[in-house]
Motif scaffolding. Structure first.
Motif, PDB file in Angstrom:
ATOM      1  N   LEU A 297       0.831  -1.210   0.000  1.00 10.64           N
ATOM      2  CA  LEU A 297       0.000   0.000   0.000  1.00 10.64           C
ATOM      3  C   LEU A 297       0.861   1.254   0.000  1.00 10.64           C
ATOM      4  O   LEU A 297       0.485   2.274  -0.566  1.00 10.64           O
ATOM      5  CB  LEU A 297      -0.919   0.009   1.221  1.00 10.64           C
ATOM      6  CG  LEU A 297      -2.155  -0.898   1.148  1.00 10.64           C
ATOM      7  CD1 LEU A 297      -2.930  -0.824   2.454  1.00 10.64           C
ATOM      8  CD2 LEU A 297      -3.052  -0.505  -0.017  1.00 10.64           C
ATOM      9  N   LEU A 298       2.022   1.147   0.669  1.00 15.32           N
ATOM     10  CA  LEU A 298       2.914   2.303   0.712  1.00 15.32           C
ATOM     11  C   LEU A 298       3.726   2.440  -0.566  1.00 15.32           C
ATOM     12  O   LEU A 298       4.533   3.351  -0.710  1.00 15.32           O
ATOM     13  CB  LEU A 298       3.859   2.189   1.918  1.00 15.32           C
ATOM     14  CG  LEU A 298       3.156   2.304   3.281  1.00 15.32           C
ATOM     15  CD1 LEU A 298       4.121   1.993   4.410  1.00 15.32           C
ATOM     16  CD2 LEU A 298       2.550   3.683   3.446  1.00 15.32           C
ATOM     17  N   GLY A 299       3.540   1.488  -1.473  1.00 12.43           N
ATOM     18  CA  GLY A 299       4.221   1.603  -2.755  1.00 12.43           C
ATOM     19  C   GLY A 299       5.543   0.868  -2.816  1.00 12.43           C
ATOM     20  O   GLY A 299       6.300   1.021  -3.771  1.00 12.43           O
ATOM     21  N   ASN A 300       5.828   0.034  -1.790  1.00 17.02           N
ATOM     22  CA  ASN A 300       7.107  -0.665  -1.784  1.00 17.02           C
ATOM     23  C   ASN A 300       6.963  -2.159  -2.050  1.00 17.02           C
ATOM     24  O   ASN A 300       7.869  -2.923  -1.774  1.00 17.02           O
ATOM     25  CB  ASN A 300       7.808  -0.477  -0.434  1.00 17.02           C
ATOM     26  CG  ASN A 300       7.990   0.993  -0.130  1.00 17.02           C
ATOM     27  OD1 ASN A 300       8.188   1.787  -1.043  1.00 17.02           O
ATOM     28  ND2 ASN A 300       7.898   1.342   1.145  1.00 17.02           N
ATOM     29  N   GLY A 301       5.825  -2.590  -2.559  1.00 17.91           N
ATOM     30  CA  GLY A 301       5.601  -4.016  -2.721  1.00 17.91           C
ATOM     31  C   GLY A 301       6.238  -4.570  -3.986  1.00 17.91           C
ATOM     32  O   GLY A 301       6.691  -3.819  -4.855  1.00 17.91           O
ATOM     33  N   THR A 302       6.289  -5.894  -4.059  1.00 18.94           N
ATOM     34  CA  THR A 302       6.768  -6.519  -5.281  1.00 18.94           C
ATOM     35  C   THR A 302       5.691  -6.380  -6.360  1.00 18.94           C
ATOM     36  O   THR A 302       4.539  -6.058  -6.062  1.00 18.94           O
ATOM     37  CB  THR A 302       7.033  -8.015  -5.051  1.00 18.94           C
ATOM     38  OG1 THR A 302       5.786  -8.608  -4.677  1.00 18.94           O
ATOM     39  CG2 THR A 302       8.051  -8.246  -3.957  1.00 18.94           C
ATOM     40  N   ASP A 303       6.083  -6.649  -7.609  1.00 19.43           N
ATOM     41  CA  ASP A 303       5.116  -6.533  -8.701  1.00 19.43           C
ATOM     42  C   ASP A 303       3.925  -7.454  -8.477  1.00 19.43           C
ATOM     43  O   ASP A 303       2.777  -7.089  -8.707  1.00 19.43           O
ATOM     44  CB  ASP A 303       5.788  -6.891 -10.036  1.00 19.43           C
ATOM     45  CG  ASP A 303       6.647  -5.735 -10.517  1.00 19.43           C
ATOM     46  OD1 ASP A 303       6.597  -4.682  -9.854  1.00 19.43           O
ATOM     47  OD2 ASP A 303       7.367  -5.902 -11.516  1.00 19.43           O
ATOM     48  N   LYS A 304       4.261  -8.671  -8.015  1.00 21.33           N
ATOM     49  CA  LYS A 304       3.200  -9.655  -7.833  1.00 21.33           C
ATOM     50  C   LYS A 304       2.206  -9.165  -6.773  1.00 21.33           C
ATOM     51  O   LYS A 304       0.993  -9.223  -6.964  1.00 21.33           O
ATOM     52  CB  LYS A 304       3.818 -10.985  -7.391  1.00 21.33           C
ATOM     53  CG  LYS A 304       2.825 -12.125  -7.351  1.00 21.33           C
ATOM     54  CD  LYS A 304       3.474 -13.404  -6.838  1.00 21.33           C
ATOM     55  CE  LYS A 304       2.437 -14.325  -6.244  1.00 21.33           C
ATOM     56  NZ  LYS A 304       2.900 -15.046  -5.080  1.00 21.33           N
ATOM     57  N   HIS A 305       2.761  -8.687  -5.665  1.00 19.89           N
ATOM     58  CA  HIS A 305       1.886  -8.195  -4.606  1.00 19.89           C
ATOM     59  C   HIS A 305       1.059  -7.008  -5.060  1.00 19.89           C
ATOM     60  O   HIS A 305      -0.125  -6.888  -4.721  1.00 19.89           O
ATOM     61  CB  HIS A 305       2.720  -7.822  -3.375  1.00 19.89           C
ATOM     62  CG  HIS A 305       3.161  -9.029  -2.608  1.00 19.89           C
ATOM     63  ND1 HIS A 305       4.143  -8.983  -1.650  1.00 19.89           N
ATOM     64  CD2 HIS A 305       2.756 -10.308  -2.672  1.00 19.89           C
ATOM     65  CE1 HIS A 305       4.322 -10.199  -1.157  1.00 19.89           C
ATOM     66  NE2 HIS A 305       3.488 -11.022  -1.770  1.00 19.89           N
ATOM     67  N   GLN A 306       1.692  -6.137  -5.849  1.00 18.08           N
ATOM     68  CA  GLN A 306       0.948  -4.981  -6.349  1.00 18.08           C
ATOM     69  C   GLN A 306      -0.214  -5.424  -7.218  1.00 18.08           C
ATOM     70  O   GLN A 306      -1.314  -4.894  -7.117  1.00 18.08           O
ATOM     71  CB  GLN A 306       1.876  -4.076  -7.156  1.00 18.08           C
ATOM     72  CG  GLN A 306       2.758  -3.249  -6.257  1.00 18.08           C
ATOM     73  CD  GLN A 306       3.247  -2.000  -6.956  1.00 18.08           C
ATOM     74  OE1 GLN A 306       3.194  -1.913  -8.173  1.00 18.08           O
ATOM     75  NE2 GLN A 306       3.728  -1.050  -6.183  1.00 18.08           N
TER      76      GLN A 306
END
Lengths: 347, 337
Positions: free
Chosen positions: B46-55
């Protein structure tokens, strides 16, 4: 207000006088019509078979002819079970309307059909190898569950089961049981089987179903006929019936058991088919009056004819696909229901 | 008792509590699903630091689904609240009255004639409009059949039940004419499901909700007066038939838009306003927003249950709502006259 309600009750229950001669005509003519409908049902289908072949397939069966085999193995059991199920549902509806004096009483409206379907979801999920006769027994239990729930709500409800409350209680119980059934079916991955069976109507009916339907029919319809006179009296009002020395509880209980038996057997063979149990008893009473000794046999004949014809419609409407026969009976039944709602919902 | 009275006097407390619960349910729902994703991952993403998959999972699958649940829940609940007030009938609701079935039939016909359910994004916006036509058609039919020197609540409900059954039967006949894949998707969608949704559906329903619910809130004073009965209403200078017609149209449009993205969800429009009325009373200035929030909360929770109860299989949320709503409905039947 109370006066208006009384007036309404009378209006709903006012029935034409008895017409035994007319009733005999219906019994006689209806039987002939039923045989014609059965003949049409056997002859019409994916491959058209003329009446002569139908005749010879039944009376001079030749196992080497494909058309004879189709008739013996596929069409004949389907047509006969259609007639039986139609009769069962119509008589169930007649009994329910007779004992509750409620014009909207019918197995599909009262959640009884959904109860049977719920039981079958359990059987399909947990006991997939169950034999035909046990499936029917489970459907009977499920129909009982639906009945008990609806009548239980009626017993607890303030003011008893008015037509609208009965319909709503039926919807609620139906929604509850069918959502539970879907949940069970999804979890056990038998949802597809379930929905096929639920909407399947009379597709794929075999002789074994008829072997099971027949004894249920003899017992159920037999008891219904024996009860007929008591139900005529009960239909005059519970107080009147008690005053005449009737054991109303016993009569009602027995009638409900018969309904469970007939509806459970129907659902186990043909899935959910609505509105026959609602429409046919009304039409029958309109034609022959309120003497249930005539109503019950006439309703069973008319119910049989209606379902056999609806089943022909199910095959012919969109060939080569089958239309669920329940959808067809609903299309016929809904306008009728609306008519009753207009008449009966006169608050 | 003390707490209940406090809430009744200060509806804002209730609103705050429900909003808090929605936020909790929202985050809980974000954390659950077919692929496991811990709370830490969710926050990171949510903060924009996730992996592509999680996003992908979070923004393309889970988030739109929750947003749709919130919008649809609010839409159905407000629709139910309006219907209950203008018919003066506690058990009125778009599902029971057959309005949802009408909308469902229109959507199936739309898909049937325009061939595919995997519509291009532009046609998603047409679905609510098709559903609206179906819902209006159903409402008109119900009104016509129930009309006999006025519309009695009892007759309205009975006619609604009949119309519901009729639409469902026609629906089945048409479904069978679809090709098998469309058929399966239509069935899933009709039993009330918010799976497989994406942002285009959110955008399709959003304008309806954010215009119609505030409009209903503006109309709250009229609803208060209509609820008292026609005679009082007209003596207070309300144009009864006109106001009722407009409010009915809003209710039908909300139901239609909701059904067009989430299928036929029955009982939600019944329960949510009913619960809210019991907690904070019948004043529509609070009843309408309260019902919207309660409906959103209930549907998000029902969706969580549907996703997790029988995981990995999903139960359509409409079935969950029925299983929870039917007992409440039975309770109402037993209690009311």
């Amino acid at each position: 207000m109370a006066n208006a309600k009384k007036h309404k009750d009378r209006e709903i229950n006012s029935q034409p006088e008895n017409r035994p001669i007319f009733a005999s005509v219906i019994l006689f003519g209806g039987t002939i019509a039923l045989f014609l409908a059965l003949g049409a049902s056997v002859s019409l289908g994916a491959s058209e078979i003329d009446f002569k072949t139908v005749w010879s397939a039944i009376f001079q069966f030749n196992s080497e002819l494909t058309s004879h085999q189709i008739i013996q193995e596929v069409r004949l059991p389907r047509a006969i079970s259609g007639a039986l199920v139609g009769a069962f549902l119509a008589v169930s509806g007649a009994l329910l309307q007779g004992i509750t004096r409620n014009p909207l009483a019918a197995p599909s409206i009262m959640g009884i059909t959904d109860g049977a379907a719920f039981a079958l979801a359990i059987v399909f999920s947990f006991f997939p190898t169950t034999g035909y006769s046990m499936i029917m027994f489970w459907a009977f239990l499920g129909a009982g569950l639906g009945t008990i729930l609806v009548f239980g709500i009626g017993a607890l409800a303030k003011g008893g089961l008015t037509p609208v409350k009965l319909a709503l209680a039926g919807i609620a119980v139906g929604a509850l049981l069918s959502s539970l059934a879907s949940g069970i079916a999804i979890y056990n991955q038998v949802a597809q089987n379930m929905s096929f069976w639920y909407a399947g109507g009379l597709v794929g009916t075999q002789w074994i179903s008829i072997k099971l339907l027949l004894p249920v029919g003899i017992i159920g319809l037999g008891i219904a006929f024996i009860l007929a006179h008591s139900i005529t009296v009960l239909n005059l009002g519970e107080d009147v019936a008690k005053g005449l020395g009737q054991r109303t509880f016993f009569v009602k209980g027995l009638a409900i058991i018969v309904v469970m038996l007939l509806t459970g057997a129907s659902v186990s063979v043909a899935g959910a088919i609505g509105f026959i149990g609602l429409v046919i008893p009304h039409i029958t009473r309109f034609l022959v009056g309120t003497d249930y000794r005539w109503v019950i046999p006439c309703a069973s004949i008319l119910g049989a004819i209606l379902l056999v014809l609806a089943d022909i419609g199910a095959r012919m409407l969109n060939p080569p696909f089958e239309t669920p026969v329940g959808a067809i009976t609903a299309v016929i039944g809904v306008p009728f229901f609306l008519y009753l709602a207009r008449k009966g919902g006169n608050a | 008792m003390g707490l209940a009275d406090t809430i009744k006097k200060r509806p804002w407390i209730f609103i705050v509590i429900v909003v808090t619960l929605i936020v909790i349910a929202f985050f809980f729902s974000l954390n659950t699903g077919a692929s496991t994703m811990g709370p830490k991952d969710v926050i990171q993403t949510l903060l924009g630091n996730g992996t592509d998959k999680h996003q992908l999972i979070l923004f393309e699958f889970r988030l739109p689904r929750i947003v749709i649940a919130i919008l649809v829940g609010a839409g159905l609940a407000v629709s139910g609240a309006i219907l209950q007030s203008i018919t003066k009938n506690e058990i009125a609701e778009s599902g029971i009255l057959g309005i949802n079935a009408g909308a469902g039939l229109a959507v199936v016909l739309f898909i049937f004639f325009f061939q595919t359910i995997n519509l291009a994004i532009s046609s998603n916006y047409l679905l609510p409009i098709a559903a609206l036509f179906g819902a209006i058609l159903a409402a008109v039919i119900i009104y016509l059949f129930a009309w006999k020197d006025g519309v009695s609540p009892v007759r309205l409900i009975l006619v609604g039940i009949g119309v519901n059954a009729g639409f469902n039967a026609i629906l089945i006949i048409f479904q069978l004419k679809m090709d098998p894949q469309d058929f399966t998707e239509a069935i899933t969608w009709l039993s009330g499901s918010i799976w497989g949704t994406d942002w285009s559906y959110v955008l399709a329903i959003l304008p309806w909700i954010i215009i119609l619910i505030p409009l209903t809130m503006i109309k709250a004073p009229s609803l208060n007066i209509l609820h008292m009965g026609d005679e009082i209403a007209s003596s207070l200078g309300i144009h009864v038939e006109k106001e009722r017609g407009l409010l009915l149209l809003i209710a039908v449009a909300l139901a239609g838009a909701s059904v067009s993205v989430a299928g036929n969800i029955t009982f939600l429009g019944l329960i949510a306003p009913h619960l809210v009325r019991r907690i904070i009373g019948p004043k529509h200035q609070f009843l309408i927003p309260g019902s919207a929030l309660m409906g959103a909360l209930l549907l998000v929770v029902a969706d969580i249950i549907g996703k997790n109860l029988l995981a990995p299989s999903e139960i359509p949320v409409g079935i969950v709502v029925s299983a929870l709503g039917a007992p409440y409905f039975i309770y109402l039947l037993i209690k009311t006259n």
